[in-house]
Design an enzyme around this catalytic site. Structure first.
Site, PDB file in Angstrom:
ATOM      1  N   ASP A 165       1.581  14.735  11.595  1.00 10.85           N
ATOM      2  CA  ASP A 165       2.083  15.233  10.096  1.00 10.85           C
ATOM      3  C   ASP A 165       2.743  16.506  10.091  1.00 10.85           C
ATOM      4  O   ASP A 165       2.156  17.478   9.364  1.00 10.85           O
ATOM      5  CB  ASP A 165       0.633  15.203   9.274  1.00 10.85           C
ATOM      6  CG  ASP A 165      -0.077  14.055   9.521  1.00 10.85           C
ATOM      7  OD1 ASP A 165       0.391  12.738   9.528  1.00 10.85           O
ATOM      8  OD2 ASP A 165      -1.212  13.878   8.968  1.00 10.85           O
TER       9      ASP A 165
ATOM     10  N   ASP B 231       0.488   8.743   1.719  1.00  5.58           N
ATOM     11  CA  ASP B 231       0.702  10.000   1.524  1.00  5.58           C
ATOM     12  C   ASP B 231       2.351  10.149   1.237  1.00  5.58           C
ATOM     13  O   ASP B 231       3.043   9.705   1.540  1.00  5.58           O
ATOM     14  CB  ASP B 231       0.882  10.738   3.081  1.00  5.58           C
ATOM     15  CG  ASP B 231      -0.637  10.343   3.563  1.00  5.58           C
ATOM     16  OD1 ASP B 231      -1.489   9.916   3.011  1.00  5.58           O
ATOM     17  OD2 ASP B 231      -0.717  11.079   4.882  1.00  5.58           O
TER      18      ASP B 231
ATOM     19  N   GLN C 114       4.504   7.242   2.272  1.00  7.61           N
ATOM     20  CA  GLN C 114       3.906   6.230   3.332  1.00  7.61           C
ATOM     21  C   GLN C 114       3.866   4.659   2.277  1.00  7.61           C
ATOM     22  O   GLN C 114       3.339   4.785   1.277  1.00  7.61           O
ATOM     23  CB  GLN C 114       2.805   6.466   3.766  1.00  7.61           C
ATOM     24  CG  GLN C 114       2.817   7.631   4.605  1.00  7.61           C
ATOM     25  CD  GLN C 114       3.309   7.503   5.951  1.00  7.61           C
ATOM     26  OE1 GLN C 114       2.538   6.968   6.818  1.00  7.61           O
ATOM     27  NE2 GLN C 114       4.577   7.763   6.350  1.00  7.61           N
TER      28      GLN C 114
ATOM     29  N   LEU D 196       0.912  -1.318  -0.100  1.00  9.73           N
ATOM     30  CA  LEU D 196      -0.089  -0.002   0.046  1.00  9.73           C
ATOM     31  C   LEU D 196       0.978   1.187  -0.195  1.00  9.73           C
ATOM     32  O   LEU D 196       1.769   1.496   0.653  1.00  9.73           O
ATOM     33  CB  LEU D 196      -0.979  -0.057   1.090  1.00  9.73           C
ATOM     34  CG  LEU D 196      -1.725   1.272   1.465  1.00  9.73           C
ATOM     35  CD1 LEU D 196      -3.167   0.843   1.992  1.00  9.73           C
ATOM     36  CD2 LEU D 196      -1.217   2.277   2.324  1.00  9.73           C
TER      37      LEU D 196
END
Length: 448
Positions: free
Chosen positions: A138, A17, A33, A14
């Site tokens: 973040d 971001d 990510q 997967l």
């Protein structure tokens, strides 16, 4: 079959971001990510690639992995900055003990841009200011007037979303300054960014929990911006970046020629029912987009270096559309391509079908009377369905990048942008124009 040809994605697992975007030592670095083990939102690493031209990418070793007490449940999103010739990453270490979340803002450093040493938390979980929950993450770092700042996504204890501002002299010691938003934006604001372009401040973020309003805010979560300086905390006119289906968590940086470049994630949290999972991967990043501001609106356009992808140029000039035209009659068709259509004085409906076949097509349509542009993937093949719309006073230019399972559509020089995943059949490669009295001054097509 669905694996993209020219969008950034991982071999397996997967992707979400984009992180740590930076032009450093004459190279573009992109981190993102990655769960290398499965297509689920767990076990988050920072993957790392670099490029000299934003077209040809070199895969580098994983930069960050969830191996330490302060990030054991995931190396969550963050950013990059240069200091004293070294490359620093600042990211959120996610920790869950007995189901209770802890959040650490952590630092890592590299001298060669490949191998990173973790330096541990610089904003500790216990130092989260009063009034905010552990949904605190973040960090996007930037430098202004010789000082470091970072914006951070946060949730107030009353379960509303906001953005916080911190400052530092050295990247290691951070001081909480203030909230940057006085309004409520859903229940959480993720992936904030702050920058200046064309002498205009831009506060970007991804709020979760906004309710749909007509053609606005129709995705599970949104990403957008407010044109304002850091001090203008009462200014809350939020504009979506992208009007399509899959676009989230964008991040920007300053490129080689001082342009402001943005990547986004072609995905949406909590939506994992994509056919690509059968191939062992899910999601990709957008193409690099150059950000400009014009007439109090942010414009996005594909970076000029992407012209390096072009092959087999074909041009049609002064084409009159009276009914339906299959561009295959002009030897124009494809699955992975760039298409630019320049129109003259559109005064009636115009439709464009791409990746069209016997059963499937993706419809792009301009409703002249109501001044609405439509992206319709109800018949695009497998995967998620639906339509997305935006108000568009006139239609002058359509610029499309079609990859194996990803579409990016730029309208009127980046005035509006639509991004979305489609999963048609292997041989669905027709491009069809449909309208009456539509004058196309120029049509450019390139295989990719």
């Amino acid at each position: 079959m669905y694996r993209n040809k020219f969008h950034i994605q991982a071999k397996k697992g997967l992707v979400n971001d984009p992180n740590g975007l930076i032009f450093w030592n004459n190279e573009y670095h992109v981190f993102f990510q990655l769960n290398p083990k499965s297509c689920e939102h767990t076990f988050k690493h920072w993957a790392h690639i670099k490029s000299k031209d934003l077209v040809n990418w070199e895969e580098l070793p994983i930069a960050l992995a969830p191996t330490d007490w302060f990030d054991k449940d995931g190396c969550y999103s963050g950013s990059a900055i240069e200091k004293d010739g070294k490359l620093y990453l600042i990211y959120t270490g996610n920790v869950k003990n007995n189901g209770i979340r802890e959040s650490y803002q952590c630092l890592a450093v590299s001298e060669d841009g490949v191998n990173f040493e973790k330096l541990g938390p610089v904003i500790h979980d216990k130092n989260i200011p009063k009034g905010y929950t552990r949904h605190f993450r973040d960090p996007k770092v930037f430098r202004k007037d010789g000082k470091f700042y970072l914006v951070l996504g946060a949730q107030r204890e009353n379960l509303t979303g906001t953005i916080l501002l911190y400052s530092s002299e050295d990247l290691f010691n951070w001081n909480f300054e203030k909230e940057l938003i006085k309004s409520d934006f859903g229940y959480m604001c993720e992936c904030p960014d702050y920058y200046s372009v064309d002498n205009q401040g831009v506060l970007a973020f991804s709020p979760q929990g906004l309710e749909a309003q007509g053609m606005l805010y129709n995705n599970r979560y949104q990403s957008g911006y407010i044109l304002r300086d850091k001090e203008e905390i009462e200014k809350n006119i939020f504009i979506e970046f992208d009007r399509g289906f899959e676009f989230y968590a964008p991040q920007s940086f300053e490129g080689k020629d001082n342009e402001r470049i943005m990547f986004g994630w072609v995905g949406m949290p909590e939506e994992l029912e994509h056919p690509s999972v059968e191939e062992g991967w899910i999601h990709c990043l957008t193409l690099p987009r150059v950000i400009t501001v014009k007439d109090n609106k942010l414009f996005q356009n594909p970076h000029k270096n992407l012209m390096g992808l072009r092959k087999d140029k074909k041009i049609l000039s002064d084409l009159k559309v009276q009914g339906s035209i299959n561009l295959k009659d002009f030897e124009i068709s494809g699955k992975t391509f760039e298409l630019i259509i320049s129109l003259k004085d559109v005064k009636s409906d115009f439709a464009l079908k791409v990746r069209s076949g016997e059963k499937n097509n993706t419809l792009l349509k301009y409703d002249y009377e109501n001044k609405i542009f439509l992206f319709d993937r109800e018949n695009s093949g497998r995967g998620y369905k639906g339509t997305r719309k935006c108000k568009l006073e006139k239609l002058e230019k359509i610029h499309i990048f079609s990859d194996s399972s990803c579409l990016e559509i730029y309208l009127n020089g980046g005035e509006e942008v639509f991004t979305g995943n489609i999963y048609p059949e292997e041989n669905d490669d027709n491009i069809i124009l449909d309208g009456l009295n539509i004058d196309i001054s120029n049509l450019e097509f390139y295989n990719i």
